[in-house]
Design a protein around this motif. Structure first.
Motif, PDB file in Angstrom:
ATOM      1  N   SER A  22       0.796  -1.239  -0.006  1.00 15.93           N
ATOM      2  CA  SER A  22      -0.028  -0.148  -0.009  1.00 15.93           C
ATOM      3  C   SER A  22       0.942   1.217  -0.031  1.00 15.93           C
ATOM      4  N   SER A  23       0.380   2.392   0.444  1.00 14.63           N
ATOM      5  CA  SER A  23       1.196   3.590   0.343  1.00 14.63           C
ATOM      6  C   SER A  23       0.878   4.504   1.522  1.00 14.63           C
ATOM      7  N   THR A  24       1.812   5.232   1.809  1.00 13.97           N
ATOM      8  CA  THR A  24       1.553   6.282   3.151  1.00 13.97           C
ATOM      9  C   THR A  24       0.780   7.255   2.761  1.00 13.97           C
ATOM     10  N   SER A  25       0.406   7.392   1.537  1.00 11.23           N
ATOM     11  CA  SER A  25      -0.634   8.415   0.922  1.00 11.23           C
ATOM     12  C   SER A  25      -1.807   8.489   1.455  1.00 11.23           C
ATOM     13  N   LYS A  43      -7.883   8.780  -0.588  1.00 12.56           N
ATOM     14  CA  LYS A  43      -7.278   7.678  -0.665  1.00 12.56           C
ATOM     15  C   LYS A  43      -8.150   6.498  -0.122  1.00 12.56           C
ATOM     16  N   LYS A  44      -9.590   6.643   0.161  1.00 15.56           N
ATOM     17  CA  LYS A  44     -10.354   5.866   0.878  1.00 15.56           C
ATOM     18  C   LYS A  44     -10.676   4.522  -0.014  1.00 15.56           C
ATOM     19  N   ASP A  45     -10.447   4.498  -1.348  1.00 17.17           N
ATOM     20  CA  ASP A  45     -10.430   3.303  -2.060  1.00 17.17           C
ATOM     21  C   ASP A  45      -9.381   2.305  -1.472  1.00 17.17           C
ATOM     22  N   LEU A  46      -8.023   2.993  -1.515  1.00 14.64           N
ATOM     23  CA  LEU A  46      -6.962   2.372  -1.220  1.00 14.64           C
ATOM     24  C   LEU A  46      -7.163   1.539   0.127  1.00 14.64           C
ATOM     25  N   ILE A  47      -7.801   2.030   0.782  1.00 20.66           N
ATOM     26  CA  ILE A  47      -8.219   1.396   2.391  1.00 20.66           C
ATOM     27  C   ILE A  47      -8.947   0.186   2.351  1.00 20.66           C
ATOM     28  N   VAL A  48      -9.906   0.434   1.348  1.00 22.94           N
ATOM     29  CA  VAL A  48     -10.893  -0.781   1.022  1.00 22.94           C
ATOM     30  C   VAL A  48     -10.360  -1.749   0.451  1.00 22.94           C
ATOM     31  N   PHE A  49      -9.347  -1.622  -0.372  1.00 24.64           N
ATOM     32  CA  PHE A  49      -8.440  -2.670  -1.032  1.00 24.64           C
ATOM     33  C   PHE A  49      -7.790  -3.312   0.230  1.00 24.64           C
ATOM     34  N   GLU A  50      -7.097  -2.502   1.106  1.00 23.35           N
ATOM     35  CA  GLU A  50      -6.281  -3.087   2.257  1.00 23.35           C
ATOM     36  C   GLU A  50      -7.111  -4.209   3.123  1.00 23.35           C
ATOM     37  N   ASN A  51      -8.284  -3.461   3.465  1.00 19.43           N
ATOM     38  CA  ASN A  51      -9.209  -4.259   4.151  1.00 19.43           C
ATOM     39  C   ASN A  51      -9.948  -5.571   3.628  1.00 19.43           C
ATOM     40  N   LEU A  52      -9.775  -5.776   2.377  1.00 20.32           N
ATOM     41  CA  LEU A  52     -10.196  -7.118   1.516  1.00 20.32           C
ATOM     42  C   LEU A  52      -9.359  -8.093   1.947  1.00 20.32           C
TER      43      LEU A  52
END
Length: 274
Positions: free
Chosen positions: A110-113, A134-143
């Motif tokens: 992921s990213s520190t962004s 970057k809320k979409d990236l958090i969704v990917f992390e949580n998957l």
């Protein structure tokens, strides 16, 4: 009769700037490595490096022999993030296949962004606001992080340098760079690889690490030096301070006992000298 030690196996989804040199390093460490690419042209390159090649593409679905690719112990995911809904659907498909595979551990890049600019230090465990952009990236992390079928460690990398990414090339001479007094958060390719290897070796699963160098020079100071080192004229830096964040790497240092190869970004510029 001496038993032959079983090789550890890892599948690397995305053999690009980070994935390919990581795959090479793990092959040298005795791993069986499967690597994915989106083009058949790259398969020969992977084979010459003793990496088992798989042509896989992630779009609105995943094309390729995913089941066989996931016959490993560890999955390393390093695919450029895209916001589009079809891309998210493809990752949901990946998770479903993962649940039925032999994969026990996932490392998700992921990213520190994901952190908002709070004009101070950000850590993995603070109750701090995440960047709404970057809320979409958090969704990917949580998957991956919230799935009980496998262990997941998230690495949030800062800006990436090293290899083909020379910071002296980041800003052209005619570029006007705003907010040049803000601190930079960067990490070198060799440390990216070193951190991944340390996580695997020490089996640090089900956690999240920030990965950034220990120093944070200003944007103006760092990129001026990087550009001048290449005998090029630097961009025009507007020396003002806007909102910023400083990414802490303390958790990574404490828990992994990791010693950075390039802890000091200014000192690390010597690695880019011709």
């Amino acid at each position: 009769m001496t038993k032959t030690k079983t090789k550890k196996s890892i599948s690397i989804l995305g053999c690009g700037w980070l994935g390919l040199p990581l795959a090479e390093a793990l092959v040298n460490d005795g791993f069986t490595v499967k690597g994915s690419t989106t083009t058949t042209d790259k398969c020969e390159t992977l084979l010459t490096k003793n990496i088992q090649p798989y042509v896989l593409s992630i779009d609105d679905e995943i094309d390729g022999n995913l089941d066989h690719f996931l016959q490993s112990e560890i999955l390393f995911i390093n695919v450029p993030f895209r916001k589009q809904k079809p891309f998210l659907n493809a990752y949901k498909t990946l998770v479903k296949v993962l649940e039925k595979s032999t994969i026990k551990h996932v490392i998700f890049i992921s990213s520190t962004s994901v952190y908002s600019e709070i004009n101070g230090e950000v850590t993995e465990d603070m109750d701090i606001p995440l960047n709404p952009a970057k809320k979409d990236l958090i969704v990917f992390e949580n998957l991956f992080k919230n799935n009980p079928h496998f262990n997941t460690t998230i690495i949030r990398f800062a800006g990436l340098i090293g290899g083909t990414r020379n910071p002296g090339n980041f800003f052209k001479e005619d570029k006007i760079v705003q907010n040049a007094l803000t601190p930079v958060n960067l990490i070198h390719l060799e440390d990216c690889i070193g951190i991944v290897k340390a996580i695997i070796k020490q089996q640090k699963w089900n956690t999240t690490y920030n990965a950034a160098a220990s120093t944070h020079p200003t944007k103006a100071n760092y990129y001026k030096l990087a550009t001048e080192q290449m005998d090029k004229k630097p961009a025009k830096f507007i020396e003002e301070l806007s909102s910023f964040k400083i990414v802490s790497n303390q958790k990574l240092i404490d828990e992994l006992n990791y010693q950075f190869i390039y802890p000091d970004l200014i000192e690390g510029l010597k690695a880019f000298k011709n």
